[in-house]
Scaffold this active site. Sequence first.
Site, mmCIF file in Angstrom:
data_model
loop_
_atom_site.group_PDB
_atom_site.id
_atom_site.type_symbol
_atom_site.label_atom_id
_atom_site.label_comp_id
_atom_site.label_asym_id
_atom_site.label_seq_id
_atom_site.Cartn_x
_atom_site.Cartn_y
_atom_site.Cartn_z
ATOM 1 N N ASP D 17 0.940 -1.176 0.108
ATOM 2 C CA ASP D 17 -0.005 -0.023 -0.025
ATOM 3 C C ASP D 17 0.956 1.166 -0.108
ATOM 4 O O ASP D 17 2.008 1.064 0.046
ATOM 5 C CB ASP D 17 -1.091 -0.031 1.141
ATOM 6 C CG ASP D 17 -0.224 0.025 2.529
ATOM 7 O OD1 ASP D 17 1.011 0.344 2.784
ATOM 8 O OD2 ASP D 17 -0.818 -0.498 3.696
ATOM 9 N N TRP D 47 -12.491 -31.149 -3.127
ATOM 10 C CA TRP D 47 -13.565 -30.951 -2.566
ATOM 11 C C TRP D 47 -14.876 -31.594 -3.635
ATOM 12 O O TRP D 47 -15.673 -31.923 -3.324
ATOM 13 C CB TRP D 47 -14.121 -29.680 -2.243
ATOM 14 C CG TRP D 47 -13.044 -29.036 -1.288
ATOM 15 C CD1 TRP D 47 -12.454 -27.860 -1.091
ATOM 16 C CD2 TRP D 47 -12.362 -29.582 0.055
ATOM 17 N NE1 TRP D 47 -11.659 -27.453 -0.378
ATOM 18 C CE2 TRP D 47 -11.529 -28.476 0.508
ATOM 19 C CE3 TRP D 47 -12.901 -30.797 0.566
ATOM 20 C CZ2 TRP D 47 -10.832 -28.574 1.656
ATOM 21 C CZ3 TRP D 47 -11.947 -30.796 1.935
ATOM 22 C CH2 TRP D 47 -11.207 -29.881 2.457
ATOM 23 N N THR D 59 -14.124 -25.842 3.553
ATOM 24 C CA THR D 59 -13.858 -25.756 4.814
ATOM 25 C C THR D 59 -14.074 -23.999 5.249
ATOM 26 O O THR D 59 -13.335 -23.317 5.479
ATOM 27 C CB THR D 59 -12.458 -25.767 5.117
ATOM 28 O OG1 THR D 59 -11.457 -25.342 4.484
ATOM 29 C CG2 THR D 59 -11.941 -27.396 5.100
ATOM 30 N N PRO D 60 -15.384 -23.638 5.275
ATOM 31 C CA PRO D 60 -15.592 -22.255 5.607
ATOM 32 C C PRO D 60 -15.041 -22.037 6.803
ATOM 33 O O PRO D 60 -15.080 -22.639 8.039
ATOM 34 C CB PRO D 60 -17.199 -22.249 5.430
ATOM 35 C CG PRO D 60 -17.831 -23.643 4.915
ATOM 36 C CD PRO D 60 -16.599 -24.474 4.949
ATOM 37 N N LYS D 90 -17.328 -30.390 15.611
ATOM 38 C CA LYS D 90 -17.680 -29.987 14.319
ATOM 39 C C LYS D 90 -16.892 -28.901 13.845
ATOM 40 O O LYS D 90 -17.220 -27.933 12.836
ATOM 41 C CB LYS D 90 -19.327 -29.571 14.416
ATOM 42 C CG LYS D 90 -20.119 -30.819 14.722
ATOM 43 C CD LYS D 90 -21.548 -30.239 14.530
ATOM 44 C CE LYS D 90 -22.569 -31.662 14.164
ATOM 45 N NZ LYS D 90 -23.879 -31.172 13.689
#
Lengths: 144, 144, 144, 144
Positions: D17, D47, D59-60, D90
């Site tokens: 930046d 996937w 894999t969110p 989970k």
Amino acid sequence: MAKEVVYTQRVEFGDCDPARIVWFPNFFRWIDAASRNFFVQCGVPHWNETEKTLGVIGTPLVDTHAKFIQSASYGDVLDIRVSITEWRQKSFVQKYVVERRNEGGSVDTIMECEEVRIFGGRRDGEKPGIRALPIPPSIRALCE
Amino acid sequence: MAKEVVYTQRVEFGDCDPARIVWFPNFFRWIDAASRNFFVQCGVPHWNETEKTLGVIGTPLVDTHAKFIQSASYGDVLDIRVSITEWRQKSFVQKYVVERRNEGGSVDTIMECEEVRIFGGRRDGEKPGIRALPIPPSIRALCE
Amino acid sequence: MAKEVVYTQRVEFGDCDPARIVWFPNFFRWIDAASRNFFVQCGVPHWNETEKTLGVIGTPLVDTHAKFIQSASYGDVLDIRVSITEWRQKSFVQKYVVERRNEGGSVDTIMECEEVRIFGGRRDGEKPGIRALPIPPSIRALCE
Amino acid sequence: MAKEVVYTQRVEFGDCDPARIVWFPNFFRWIDAASRNFFVQCGVPHWNETEKTLGVIGTPLVDTHAKFIQSASYGDVLDIRVSITEWRQKSFVQKYVVERRNEGGSVDTIMECEEVRIFGGRRDGEKPGIRALPIPPSIRALCE
């Protein structure tokens, strides 16, 4: 005169590079958004809808040509003026003029871009892909 | 024959859009990196260095023209073949051919791009900017 | 109650990944823009100005913690609600709540983020860097 | 000891930046790529494959926490060291340590990040979404 739709974009700090000006790939991010917005504003239904009715899943880009005229930096507000300037058999030319609004009301042209896009449909087969569909008259009527 | 430098880029999940193909502005991100890498591999010193010796602070983009030939998706590995194909008075043409290496050894051309870039120097004054310098012979000698 | 500034962001096609939802790094792009916008809206001068008066060149990020609650997709309009929830000696906590406006007027919380940022000043020396300055009272007064 | 996979990333000019350092959202781009690469290197099938066999579509990200320790800039080469440090019912914790290789062989830690991710499956219904699946033992066995 072709229909024109304006898409407005703020330039943010993170859009700029160590030279303190917009890093040029970001112009293409905004132009892609401005392209899609053009169809939305012209009343073309969502691609999810047109896929069912016309087989059109979007407007993939085939060719793009851009001229960078002046630099822009963070704090600038850019108006991207979008129109379709040419309709061919299976493709169309979408044009973009990116302008900066200055204090006092003057505008600077920052960059210009001409794209060739197609109305894409799914091509089935061994290796699925995308194929160019003939211009749907119902979409053309909304956009010109 | 112009000198050629290859820049290799993996395509990641996040580089792809809901159509599951590379979102095209990402090609320009990679091309910009491949442009810079070309000069590094040719032995051109860091722009911090050339600013002191030659006044050159970088190679701003003036014009770009790209053709999108095939789509690419995540998992692909792309080779971006970079060369300078033309030297003008105050600008040069940098060319990119983006190829995908397939299993079995074949390659697909994914996109091609030709850019006009300048060697930029600082322009002082009321509103500071960048101006095109004559091609520095020492840089040209390293790159052709 | 801390001052709150809202930054609005459209979600575009290219912000979404092959799962058709916003690719999460884009939330951080928008949050960074919302952070800067907060200071602008509170009346804090441009960092070019504060560098001269206070030595402050920006608000570098030290730590960020985000929870992703619901996904967003293109077509969504997001409101990013920004406030500074804690002032420490040499850092502050900036909080973001990203909400989607639904048709009918309801809102969904999409994600939340808490950042620790500093007011950065230049550190000279062999390897130049950035150091945390004590919170400038004049800036704090504008933001709380 | 948890299995560790290293993902290497060059820092490019456009990743930085106007402060001349990596714009922080780019770290999350690279971390997401490093996350996926971890599973690939551990031998977890694509996937597309696991969707058919296990219902797992990816894999969110649920939660991320990052600390920014030193800045990085263009020219740097970063090693992102990835491991899964905790397996829950989970969800799982994926950890990243981003290091810069310096000339002379020393390394600097640039940033660290801990994510909570799930193995996501499709949730059908009126508004389709994603739900957390129990950790598939076959995937866990490959990754620890």
